[in-house]
Design an enzyme around this catalytic site. Structure first.
Site, PDB file in Angstrom:
ATOM      1  N   GLU A  72       0.804  -1.222   0.000  1.00 54.30           N
ATOM      2  CA  GLU A  72       0.000   0.000   0.000  1.00 54.30           C
ATOM      3  C   GLU A  72       0.843   1.281   0.000  1.00 54.30           C
ATOM      4  OE1 GLU A  72      -2.786  -0.562   3.199  1.00 54.30           O
ATOM      5  OE2 GLU A  72      -3.580  -2.379   2.274  1.00 54.30           O
ATOM      6  N   TYR A 132     -10.033  -8.237  -1.226  1.00 53.29           N
ATOM      7  CA  TYR A 132     -10.795  -7.099  -0.684  1.00 53.29           C
ATOM      8  C   TYR A 132     -11.995  -6.728  -1.565  1.00 53.29           C
ATOM      9  CZ  TYR A 132      -7.784  -5.052   3.022  1.00 53.29           C
ATOM     10  OH  TYR A 132      -7.105  -4.777   4.167  1.00 53.29           O
ATOM     11  N   ASP A 287      -3.376 -11.785  11.572  1.00 55.78           N
ATOM     12  CA  ASP A 287      -3.154 -10.891  10.427  1.00 55.78           C
ATOM     13  C   ASP A 287      -1.660 -10.901  10.091  1.00 55.78           C
ATOM     14  OD1 ASP A 287      -3.849  -9.206   8.366  1.00 55.78           O
ATOM     15  OD2 ASP A 287      -4.173  -7.442   9.617  1.00 55.78           O
TER      16      ASP A 287
HETATM   17 ZN    ZN Z   1      -7.635  -7.153   6.715  1.00 53.21          ZN
END
Ligand code: ZN
Length: 391
Positions: A72, A132, A287
């Site tokens: 990102e 996503y 995560d």
């Molecule tokens: Zn996530």
């Protein structure tokens, strides 16, 4: 076939059994008893003296970026693939791989190959299909077909909602995708879960709550994750638990991992326990192997790969806050195994379960890790490494 006898362990299955001997044959647990006599066995038997320390099921981590995450901050911020020993040394013996934000330069095919690779290297790995964004990515034409046709695909996710990186899916789109998780699960004989990445937008969990209220899809298919990223979101997640959905805490949402404004994972577990919520619907995942940024004392930031170790640290942290050991351990073992349809083969110490287990030391740190009957970590050091690990 090799036999391994673990003597004198304080067994949390995760329910507390007290002091037991545990016999492992090959990849499975074949006997749990107060006293198992090793003499007279026709097979070679190795004996591991647990010295009264705690023995738990291996962790079931349902949210790991096994082929890397992030990206990102541009291509250089894409994290590398996870290495076997960084999984096993965290006590994780079963995991579910996810793509994440980047469904363009990361591919489901690579995720499937990596899950198979981790299996070959000694743990048990599954995956979720899509990423996503919507419309959903798939391997065989639709997420539902992926679930039916590919054993490793347990469900759909992580689909982003209430996040600036989401594709702003409508409620109808999410509802339709949830039907794929449900029916795909039914036809495949799987739990049929859908995992939702929750961002910090104020819409929170409202869309999922509406879907539970107005549709016929059972709430047990819904797993929102990162719910401890903000206090208001955590409250909404508790409400969803009361309605039958799961709530997944992210163990890496901590100040020490560069995350501000969230509820410490251990504190989120304590709250759910003390408020009498249905604890079997509370799960925690790491995560892990995604990207995190650390602010240095001089104010500059550097990018790091999120570790999986926060899982064990936060489980033990919850115990230190007063949550009973068996309830805390279940949050990262039996509960996620049940949610994903893997219980009691995974997430439990029972006759017939896979011999995935953690032996703690006197300080409640991980000493020994077994995955499918094989010692992967000994005296807190990995002894089995992935194919391309430098050691
Ligand atoms: Zn996530």
């Amino acid at each position: 076939m090799k036999l391994l006898l673990i003597k004198n362990a304080d067994v949390y299955a995760p329910e507390h059994l007290g002091f037991r001997d545990v016999l492992v044959a090959g990849e499975r647990i074949v006997k749990i008893d107060q006293h198992i006599d090793p003499t007279g066995s026709p097979l070679d038997m190795e004996i591991l003296d647990a010295e009264g320390h705690q023995l738990l099921p291996g962790y079931v981590d349902q949210h790991v970026h096994i082929i890397g995450g992030g990206g990102e901050s541009g291509p250089h911020s894409r994290t590398p693939e996870v290495m076997l020993s960084s999984v096993t040394s965290a006590g994780v013996t079963t995991l579910v791989g996810v793509l994440g934000t980047d469904g363009t330069t990361r591919h489901l095919e690579s995720l499937l190959a990596k899950a198979r690779a981790l299996d070959t290297e000694g743990i048990t790995a599954y995956m979720l299909t899509s990423s996503y964004e919507l419309p959903p990515l798939s391997l065989t034409g639709s997420p539902r077909r992926d679930m039916i046709l590919i054993d490793k695909v347990l469900g759909i996710g992580e689909v982003a909602i209430s996040d600036h990186r989401s594709s702003e899916p409508t409620k109808e789109e999410i509802k339709r995708l949830l039907t794929q998780a449900r029916v795909g699960g039914m036809l495949a004989g799987k739990a049929g879960v859908m995992q939702f990445h929750l961002g910090s937008a104020p819409t929170g969990l409202s869309m999922l709550r509406q879907i539970i209220e107005e549709s016929a899809i059972p709430a047990k298919h819904i797993i929102p994750t990162h719910v401890n990223r903000a206090p208001a979101l955590m409250e909404e997640a508790k409400e969803l638990m009361r309605m039958g959905a799961y709530a997944d805490i992210t163990s890496g949402v901590r100040l020490e991992d560069g995350f501000e404004g969230g509820i410490a994972p251990r504190e989120a577990i304590r709250q759910c326990y003390e408020e009498g919520l249905p604890m079997q619907q509370l799960t925690m995942s790491s995560d892990g192997n995604g990207c995190m940024s650390e602010v240095r004392p001089d104010g500059t930031t550097r990018l790091l790969v999120a570790r999986l170790h926060s899982l064990h640290e936060e489980i033990m942290g919850a115990v230190a806050l007063g949550v009973p050991m068996e309830a805390a351990v279940a949050v990262a073992t039996a509960n996620p195994a049940k949610a994903n349809g893997l219980y009691p083969r995974k997430g439990a110490l029972r006759v017939g379960s896979d011999a995935d287990m953690l032996l703690l030391n006197q300080n409640a740190a991980i000493d020994t890790v077994l995955a499918r009957g094989r010692v992967m970590v000994q005296h807190a050091k990995p002894v089995v490494f992935g194919t391309f690990e430098n050691f």
